[in-house]
Enzyme design. Structure first.
Site, mmCIF file in Angstrom:
data_model
loop_
_atom_site.group_PDB
_atom_site.id
_atom_site.type_symbol
_atom_site.label_atom_id
_atom_site.label_comp_id
_atom_site.label_asym_id
_atom_site.label_seq_id
_atom_site.Cartn_x
_atom_site.Cartn_y
_atom_site.Cartn_z
ATOM 1 C CD GLU A 133 -5.307 -25.560 -13.773
ATOM 2 O OE1 GLU A 133 -5.842 -26.617 -13.392
ATOM 3 O OE2 GLU A 133 -5.325 -24.519 -13.096
ATOM 4 C CG HIS A 136 -2.858 -27.782 -9.343
ATOM 5 N ND1 HIS A 136 -2.489 -27.568 -8.036
ATOM 6 C CD2 HIS A 136 -3.411 -26.615 -9.774
ATOM 7 C CE1 HIS A 136 -2.799 -26.334 -7.681
ATOM 8 N NE2 HIS A 136 -3.352 -25.730 -8.713
ATOM 9 C CD GLU A 191 -4.418 -22.770 -6.227
ATOM 10 O OE1 GLU A 191 -3.670 -22.698 -7.209
ATOM 11 O OE2 GLU A 191 -5.626 -23.031 -6.316
#
Length: 270
Positions: A133, A136, A191
């Site tokens: 996370e 990102h 991703e």
């Protein structure tokens, strides 16, 4: 999260001797409609930053946040001790006591981990999820996704402003924006980049990078046991972009190439 997935998470907790009394993650009442195309250019970074804060404040207010002395919070604080920023962005962590199995990070550095995710992950696996996370955020994926969510999901009449100040969002708009943030759709490339970031994050912090592959395996198994398959929506961070099996293989192959042994025990921390 679909009802069958929520039920599966509850059954999983019950089998572990935990009585689930938490609620489902609350997004409020979503609003439909799309922003006028010409308004996109009016959203400044300062305005977006304000909306990020407003959105995360709303989610914190409308979901049960574990107290500082709660075992979930104590565990997360211990795991993230010394982790104060990423690419100059200050980080803050909280645990939502909800039955959904998920986690997300916002472009302002707010990281929210769901208690039911913590229930099924070891410490290293949980750090792998957090690293993913943070990837990102560090790679600006979250900023782009939030901007898209704001302009296409939350505001149906565009971004109104007065003197450079962003207009306040309504309760329904905040609920819609929260849903968009939680279900942010990243490209296959994004991703994959976040997976690599999570792998490197584990190595940098002295952890076994196999953990990120093992975290994928657990979520894949939970989906498959409940008929989700590739169509399941247990968590967007482990969606089919690329599919979970390929992501597991890529992370496993990296660990093997680095000569790192797969851990024998990957039971959740008690």
């Amino acid at each position: 999260m679909k009802k069958k997935i929520m039920k599966a998470a509850m059954l999983l907790l019950m089998s572990a001797g935990v009585t689930p009394v938490m609620a489902q993650f609350n997004l409020g009442k979503a609003v439909s409609g799309a922003v006028k195309a010409g308004k996109a250019a009016t959203l400044t970074d300062a305005q977006m930053a304000q909306y990020v804060k407003e959105s995360i404040d709303w989610m914190d207010k409308n979901n049960k946040v574990c107290e500082d002395n709660d075992p979930y919070t104590v565990r997360l604080k211990k795991l993230t001790q010394g982790l104060t920023e990423v690419e100059g962005i200050p980080l803050n962590f909280k645990v939502y006591y909800v039955i959904d199995v998920n986690a997300f990070a916002c472009p302002d550095g707010s990281v929210r981990v769901f208690s039911s995710l913590m229930d099924i992950m070891t410490d290293d696996e949980l750090l792998g999820v957090i690293g993913h996370e943070l990837g990102h955020v560090a790679l600006k994926h979250s900023k782009k996704a939030f901007r898209t969510a704001l302009l296409t999901s939350a505001l149906k009449d565009g971004v109104a402003s007065a003197g450079g100040k962003a207009a306040a969002l309504t309760e329904s708009q905040l609920g819609s924006l929260g849903e968009a943030v939680l279900n942010s759709s990243f490209s296959q490339k994004q991703e994959s980049e976040a997976d690599d970031y999570g792998y490197d994050f584990l190595k940098k912090n002295g952890k076994n990078p196999w953990a990120i592959a093992l975290s994928f395996e657990k979520l894949q198994k939970l989906e498959q046991e409940n008929g989700g398959g590739k169509a399941g929506k247990l968590s967007k961070m482990f969606s089919s972009h690329p599919d979970t099996a390929k992501r597991i293989k890529k992370m496993s192959d990296r660990a093997k190439a680095d000569g790192i042994e797969r851990p024998a025990n990957n039971m959740p921390a008690k």
